[in-house]
Scaffold this motif. Structure first.
Motif, PDB file in Angstrom:
ATOM      1  N   LEU A 175     -14.368  -1.090  12.288  1.00 16.61           N
ATOM      2  CA  LEU A 175     -14.507   0.188  12.334  1.00 16.61           C
ATOM      3  C   LEU A 175     -14.900   0.624  11.003  1.00 16.61           C
ATOM      4  N   LYS A 176     -14.486   0.360   9.942  1.00 18.39           N
ATOM      5  CA  LYS A 176     -14.829   0.458   8.548  1.00 18.39           C
ATOM      6  C   LYS A 176     -16.481   0.178   8.381  1.00 18.39           C
ATOM      7  N   VAL A 177     -16.879  -0.900   8.804  1.00 18.24           N
ATOM      8  CA  VAL A 177     -18.027  -1.490   8.732  1.00 18.24           C
ATOM      9  C   VAL A 177     -18.974  -0.468   9.407  1.00 18.24           C
ATOM     10  N   GLU A 178     -18.824   0.135  10.661  1.00 21.66           N
ATOM     11  CA  GLU A 178     -19.626   0.942  11.387  1.00 21.66           C
ATOM     12  C   GLU A 178     -19.619   2.307  10.835  1.00 21.66           C
ATOM     13  N   LEU A 179     -18.622   2.864  10.075  1.00 21.62           N
ATOM     14  CA  LEU A 179     -18.442   4.036   9.714  1.00 21.62           C
ATOM     15  C   LEU A 179     -19.637   4.427   8.485  1.00 21.62           C
ATOM     16  N   ASN A 217     -14.374  22.013   6.473  1.00 24.37           N
ATOM     17  CA  ASN A 217     -13.319  21.524   5.746  1.00 24.37           C
ATOM     18  C   ASN A 217     -14.333  20.356   4.934  1.00 24.37           C
ATOM     19  N   VAL A 218     -13.863  20.384   3.426  1.00 31.48           N
ATOM     20  CA  VAL A 218     -14.706  19.643   2.710  1.00 31.48           C
ATOM     21  C   VAL A 218     -13.502  18.976   1.673  1.00 31.48           C
ATOM     22  N   SER A 219     -13.916  17.670   1.481  1.00 32.70           N
ATOM     23  CA  SER A 219     -13.101  16.589   0.802  1.00 32.70           C
ATOM     24  C   SER A 219     -13.412  16.894  -0.885  1.00 32.70           C
ATOM     25  N   ILE A 220     -12.313  16.533  -1.596  1.00 31.58           N
ATOM     26  CA  ILE A 220     -12.627  16.439  -3.070  1.00 31.58           C
ATOM     27  C   ILE A 220     -13.552  15.638  -3.338  1.00 31.58           C
ATOM     28  N   CYS A 221     -13.758  14.648  -2.571  1.00 35.37           N
ATOM     29  CA  CYS A 221     -14.859  13.613  -2.872  1.00 35.37           C
ATOM     30  C   CYS A 221     -16.293  14.196  -2.988  1.00 35.37           C
ATOM     31  N   ASP A 244       0.650  -1.254  -0.063  1.00 35.95           N
ATOM     32  CA  ASP A 244       0.062   0.046  -0.065  1.00 35.95           C
ATOM     33  C   ASP A 244       0.994   1.208  -0.144  1.00 35.95           C
ATOM     34  N   LEU A 245       0.614   2.222  -0.813  1.00 36.16           N
ATOM     35  CA  LEU A 245       1.443   3.438  -0.932  1.00 36.16           C
ATOM     36  C   LEU A 245       1.261   4.359   0.192  1.00 36.16           C
ATOM     37  N   ASP A 246       2.420   4.852   0.776  1.00 37.75           N
ATOM     38  CA  ASP A 246       2.322   5.488   1.848  1.00 37.75           C
ATOM     39  C   ASP A 246       2.278   7.042   1.467  1.00 37.75           C
ATOM     40  N   ASP A 247       1.222   7.560   1.856  1.00 40.25           N
ATOM     41  CA  ASP A 247       0.733   9.103   1.649  1.00 40.25           C
ATOM     42  C   ASP A 247       0.385   9.321   0.209  1.00 40.25           C
ATOM     43  N   PHE A 248      -0.033   8.560  -0.395  1.00 38.79           N
ATOM     44  CA  PHE A 248      -0.567   8.660  -1.834  1.00 38.79           C
ATOM     45  C   PHE A 248      -1.636   9.810  -2.027  1.00 38.79           C
ATOM     46  N   LYS A 249      -2.387   9.917  -0.734  1.00 37.84           N
ATOM     47  CA  LYS A 249      -3.420  10.958  -0.840  1.00 37.84           C
ATOM     48  C   LYS A 249      -2.849  12.278  -1.074  1.00 37.84           C
ATOM     49  N   ASP A 250      -1.748  12.480  -0.447  1.00 34.08           N
ATOM     50  CA  ASP A 250      -1.114  13.840  -0.563  1.00 34.08           C
ATOM     51  C   ASP A 250      -0.765  14.126  -1.869  1.00 34.08           C
ATOM     52  N   VAL A 251      -0.234  13.213  -2.689  1.00 36.59           N
ATOM     53  CA  VAL A 251       0.111  13.451  -4.012  1.00 36.59           C
ATOM     54  C   VAL A 251      -1.064  13.927  -4.920  1.00 36.59           C
ATOM     55  N   ASN A 252      -2.132  12.937  -4.721  1.00 38.17           N
ATOM     56  CA  ASN A 252      -3.370  13.128  -5.369  1.00 38.17           C
ATOM     57  C   ASN A 252      -4.218  14.520  -4.965  1.00 38.17           C
ATOM     58  N   ASP A 253      -3.946  14.979  -3.802  1.00 36.12           N
ATOM     59  CA  ASP A 253      -4.561  16.121  -3.454  1.00 36.12           C
ATOM     60  C   ASP A 253      -3.810  17.158  -4.131  1.00 36.12           C
ATOM     61  N   SER A 254      -2.389  17.222  -3.938  1.00 34.64           N
ATOM     62  CA  SER A 254      -1.474  18.493  -4.287  1.00 34.64           C
ATOM     63  C   SER A 254      -1.568  18.532  -5.977  1.00 34.64           C
ATOM     64  N   PHE A 258     -10.564   8.470  11.649  1.00 37.59           N
ATOM     65  CA  PHE A 258     -11.449   8.026  10.785  1.00 37.59           C
ATOM     66  C   PHE A 258     -11.997   8.874   9.527  1.00 37.59           C
ATOM     67  N   ILE A 259     -11.329   9.880   9.424  1.00 42.66           N
ATOM     68  CA  ILE A 259     -11.446  10.735   8.142  1.00 42.66           C
ATOM     69  C   ILE A 259     -11.085  10.337   6.851  1.00 42.66           C
ATOM     70  N   GLY A 260      -9.657   9.893   7.084  1.00 43.78           N
ATOM     71  CA  GLY A 260      -8.973   9.240   5.931  1.00 43.78           C
ATOM     72  C   GLY A 260      -9.521   7.757   5.533  1.00 43.78           C
ATOM     73  N   MET A 261     -10.076   6.999   6.654  1.00 46.95           N
ATOM     74  CA  MET A 261     -10.689   5.739   5.963  1.00 46.95           C
ATOM     75  C   MET A 261     -12.103   6.262   5.546  1.00 46.95           C
ATOM     76  N   ALA A 262     -12.722   7.106   6.026  1.00 45.48           N
ATOM     77  CA  ALA A 262     -14.039   7.619   5.030  1.00 45.48           C
ATOM     78  C   ALA A 262     -13.886   8.005   3.726  1.00 45.48           C
ATOM     79  N   GLU A 263     -12.780   8.729   3.452  1.00 44.16           N
ATOM     80  CA  GLU A 263     -12.479   8.914   2.090  1.00 44.16           C
ATOM     81  C   GLU A 263     -12.175   7.710   1.219  1.00 44.16           C
ATOM     82  N   GLU A 264     -11.366   6.906   1.940  1.00 42.69           N
ATOM     83  CA  GLU A 264     -11.069   5.614   1.155  1.00 42.69           C
ATOM     84  C   GLU A 264     -12.616   4.829   0.872  1.00 42.69           C
TER      85      GLU A 264
END
Length: 554
Positions: free
Chosen positions: A285-289, A377-381, A149-159, A335-341
């Motif tokens: 936690l993913k299921v509960e989210l 705060n709003v996500s790109i999603c 699993d790539l580390d900090d891939f989201k940062d590259v995607n967002d930037s 949980f926010i990073g998980m929610a974006e996934e």
């Protein structure tokens, strides 16, 4: 066919001899020069069938049924068999069989291949793993599964944006292919997750060496859109043991991968059964989210944004927490990073917007605080959802909140692509009066010179500048440059993370009017904000010795 239908067929008779002879004759016919010409013509798209051939073929096929016209039962059987032969031979002569085979192969390839990277997909990887487990011979080596699993891939995607993210995934796929043997199966499971099936490795130690090579290869810098990007990978490895099944292997590799992330990222971890409980909790936690907003377990705290010379409350940032029934109050980082996934961030984000605007409406009715704004705060999603702008407009009308009192905090990748779906949503809302804030400015790929092109109204300076962690810049030069340019462009500047009196004095010296941080207030409940607003002036307590003389307060 007639004998089978009549029940008179017996094995070993003359019929069988003639049946075998028919195959021999077909084989001989295929060796005829005309058949070879037909094959070449079909391969190049030609049609090597004349009217005379078609008539001859049709006549020979109809001969059988014509002779049996007085026996209806036999007529049906022979007609069906003859029609099937006619269609097969006609397909061969016209090249239709070759086209159908090509289409079939293309469909099979698409069904087993990831369209972005060209690697195997999750479905094909699972089937290959099942086959490998079933045929595994321990005497010929070790069977292992790697999860990367790539580390900090989201940062590259967002930037840099999604196009750059896709290019990065393609580069990673190429590096993975070079890091393993041709006989190994490399797959993209989805997002930035990859898997490798190692067949017949000499020993577990060799499998670990392969995993370490993967980490080393992926850690090397990449160049995307002229920018050097460093992306590491956390790799988990599971070794096939007697009695383990494909699902267990995949689950164990996944657990090991999360263990690698938890121990600092950019490393390899082998599966350890003692870590299984943590992985189960993560999945639970993913299921509960998925329904956390419907269950009423989300709460909003608000961190004040204050005037640094008077202590007056000018705005609040809404920060969501999860009041978990058994784990207690979980911060956004849990949980926010998980929610974006998982995509649950859209529902969570809608709840935050609705709740924050209703709270603003309540404060205004009770305290007349019409000058205080709320930052969300709003996500790109969320921004890429087709109806996001309409939803915000609807909530503003419903809450009767002035659009100018709503600030949407976004990352640099959103405003860097004004023509994308996210940028279009923000532009629509800006026309309504909603303001846009660029969060954590200075940590991404935008430079100070880009400020004049960015469609934003507020700049929130990252805490690393406030705390002095940007040691590569002399003194306050960089911070002063950001503040000065932002002012000249008519932007509101808000430094974040003010935690000490020295930091506050430094910002006051540089002329900062607004700020946010623990020194003034931690994120607090709406009732605490009520106390700030109740005195009519809305002042947040600042250290008395840091406030300027009353005559200097604007």
């Amino acid at each position: 066919a007639i004998q089978v239908a009549d029940g008179t067929y017996s094995f070993g008779g003359a019929t069988d001899a003639l049946w075998m002879a028919s195959y021999l004759l077909i084989g001989v016919a295929a060796l005829h020069p005309a058949a070879r010409r037909d094959s070449r013509s079909t391969a190049t798209g030609g049609h090597f069938i004349s009217h005379a051939r078609l008539a001859f073929l049709g006549g020979s096929v109809l001969a059988g049924p014509a002779l049996l016209i007085t026996r209806p039962h036999d007529l049906v059987v022979v007609t069906c068999a003859s029609a099937a032969c006619f269609i097969l031979v006609l397909a061969r002569l016209t090249g239709l069989n070759r086209k159908l085979l090509t289409v079939s192969r293309e469909l099979e390839t698409r069904a087993s291949t990831d369209s972005l990277t060209g690697l195997a997909n999750r479905r094909f990887f699972r089937s290959q793993l099942a086959s490998a487990v079933a045929a595994h011979d321990r005497s010929k080596g070790v069977l292992a599964v790697l999860f990367a699993d790539l580390d900090d891939f989201k940062d590259v995607n967002d930037s840099l944006g999604h196009a750059a993210g896709d290019e990065l995934l393609q580069m990673v796929a190429a590096r993975l292919g070079h890091a393993v043997r041709p006989s190994d199966v490399v797959a993209r499971l989805g997002g930035d997750e990859f898997a490798v099936l190692l067949r017949s490795v000499p020993s577990p130690q060799v499998a670990l060496l392969v995993a370490e090579r993967v980490v080393t290869d992926l850690a090397a810098p990449l160049e995307i859109a002229g920018i050097r990007v460093h992306v590491g990978a956390s790799v988990g490895i599971a070794i096939h043991e007697a009695g383990s099944d494909p699902e267990s292997l995949m689950r164990e590799a996944d657990v090991a991968m999360y263990a690698a992330k938890g121990r600092g990222k950019n490393r390899v971890e082998r599966y350890d059964a003692t870590r299984n409980d943590a992985a189960i909790e993560h999945q639970a936690l993913k299921v509960e989210l998925a329904e956390v907003a419907l269950r009423g377990e989300l709460v909003l705290d608000y961190q004040p944004i204050v005037n640094l010379t008077s202590g007056q409350l000018t705005g609040v940032e809404a920060l969501v927490r999860w009041q978990h029934p058994t784990r207690g109050l979980l911060p956004p980082s849990a949980f926010i990073g998980m929610a974006e996934e998982t995509g649950d961030i859209v529902a969570i984000g809608s709840w935050v917007l609705r709740t924050a605007l209703r709270q603003m409406q309540d404060w205004e009715r009770r305290h007349g605080s019409s000058q205080v704004w709320v930052s969300v705060n709003v996500s790109i999603c969320q921004l890429e959802e087709a109806g996001f702008a309409s939803l915000v407009e609807e909530l503003l009308v419903e809450s009767e909140v002035d659009p100018r009192r709503l600030v949407l905090e976004v990352t640099e990748s959103v405003v860097a692509d004004p023509e994308g779906g996210a940028g279009a949503s923000l532009e629509t809302l800006r026309r309504l009066g909603v303001r846009v804030a660029l969060d954590d400015f200075g940590t991404g790929y935008s430079s100070i010179s880009n400020l004049r092109q960015l469609p934003v109204d507020v700049i929130k300076i990252d805490r690393s500048f406030v705390s002095g962690e940007q040691a590569d810049q002399p003194g306050d030069v960089l911070l002063e440059a950001i503040i000065g340019l932002a002012w000249r462009l008519g932007l509101v500047v808000i430094p974040e993370g003010i935690e000490t009196a020295a930091q506050l004095q430094r910002l006051q010296t540089l002329g900062c009017k607004l700020g946010q941080g623990f020194l003034m207030s931690r994120p607090v409940s709406p009732t605490i904000i009520d106390t700030y607003l109740a005195d009519g002036e809305g002042r947040v307590s600042l250290p008395a010795h840091l406030l300027p003389e009353p005559s200097l307060v604007p």
